[in-house]
Structures are given as structure tokens and as C-alpha cells.
Design a protein around this motif. Sequence first.
Motif, PDB file in Angstrom:
ATOM      1  N   MET A   1     -66.816  -6.163 -40.023  1.00  0.00           N
ATOM      2  CA  MET A   1     -68.149  -6.151 -40.605  1.00  0.00           C
ATOM      3  C   MET A   1     -68.432  -7.466 -41.337  1.00  0.00           C
ATOM      4  N   ASN A   2     -67.430  -7.998 -42.050  1.00  0.00           N
ATOM      5  CA  ASN A   2     -67.650  -9.238 -42.803  1.00  0.00           C
ATOM      6  C   ASN A   2     -68.019 -10.397 -41.893  1.00  0.00           C
ATOM      7  N   ASN A   3     -67.357 -10.507 -40.729  1.00  0.00           N
ATOM      8  CA  ASN A   3     -67.691 -11.586 -39.794  1.00  0.00           C
ATOM      9  C   ASN A   3     -69.128 -11.460 -39.301  1.00  0.00           C
ATOM     10  N   LYS A   4     -69.557 -10.233 -39.047  1.00  0.00           N
ATOM     11  CA  LYS A   4     -70.929 -10.004 -38.586  1.00  0.00           C
ATOM     12  C   LYS A   4     -71.930 -10.418 -39.670  1.00  0.00           C
ATOM     13  N   ILE A   5     -71.630 -10.057 -40.910  1.00  0.00           N
ATOM     14  CA  ILE A   5     -72.527 -10.394 -42.016  1.00  0.00           C
ATOM     15  C   ILE A   5     -72.579 -11.909 -42.219  1.00  0.00           C
ATOM     16  N   ILE A   6     -71.423 -12.551 -42.221  1.00  0.00           N
ATOM     17  CA  ILE A   6     -71.375 -14.003 -42.428  1.00  0.00           C
ATOM     18  C   ILE A   6     -72.041 -14.743 -41.270  1.00  0.00           C
ATOM     19  N   THR A   7     -71.839 -14.267 -40.051  1.00  0.00           N
ATOM     20  CA  THR A   7     -72.501 -14.869 -38.885  1.00  0.00           C
ATOM     21  C   THR A   7     -74.015 -14.720 -38.995  1.00  0.00           C
ATOM     22  N   THR A   8     -74.465 -13.553 -39.414  1.00  0.00           N
ATOM     23  CA  THR A   8     -75.907 -13.322 -39.602  1.00  0.00           C
ATOM     24  C   THR A   8     -76.446 -14.230 -40.696  1.00  0.00           C
ATOM     25  N   ALA A   9     -75.686 -14.371 -41.792  1.00  0.00           N
ATOM     26  CA  ALA A   9     -76.088 -15.269 -42.882  1.00  0.00           C
ATOM     27  C   ALA A   9     -76.214 -16.702 -42.374  1.00  0.00           C
TER      28      ALA A   9
END
Length: 129
Positions: A1-9
Amino acid sequence: MNNKIITTAAFFGMTAIILGAFGAHALKKVLNVDQLATFETGVKFQMYHALFLLFIGLNAHMAEKIKKTILNLTILGIIFFSGSIYLLATDSLNTFNFKVIGFLTPIGGLLLITSWGVLMWNFLKKKDN
């Protein structure tokens, strides 16, 4: 989930810079001062929330469910708020009347406020260790 959030950011941050440069250079020639200021508001809020998502993605003290909720609220908020502002600010450049989607701006704002509220509630309900 963190990678998805950081990628979206990163995506929202990158596109905010691109749109900001586009507004400052290309749109400066075709929009008036008020329209440019409106466009810039969309860029600012997009960047603020890209940084917000970066904080969420790097935060180790939040449950995945809370992170996912904040991510979804923020994505929709950026799309509705900043997206509608971009279209409304550039409305004079096309034949479609984007004023019909003006109701999306406050909905997007409410979604962004709610995402911050979820963050606040998450930390208020935690007991200090």
C-alpha cells in the motif's frame, strides 16, 4: 500500500509541476489574470495534497485501512477539486461550457477536507504510549 501511495503522490506532484509550468508559460498568453490565478489555485492544492500523500505513504503509525481511505478520498478530491478548477479556468479556450461541472469543485474540496479529518481522527483516537 505504501508504494502505491508514494507513487500516486509522485504522479500528482509531477503533474502539478508540469501544469504549473504550462500555466505560467503557455496559458499566460491566452488567459486573463483572474483565470491564471484560478488555474494556479488548482496547481497549489494538487501539490499540497501530493505532499500530504507522501506523508501518508511514509507514515509507519497508521493502519493500512486508514491509509487506503485517505488515499481514495485524496485522489477523488484532487480530481474533482483541482481538475474542475483547471477546466473552469480554461473554459474560454474551448467550445464546451465547463461551468456545468462547477458543482464538482466544492465536492472535491469536501473530499480533501474529509481526508485530513480521517488523518486527524486516526491520531486523536490513539492512546499516547
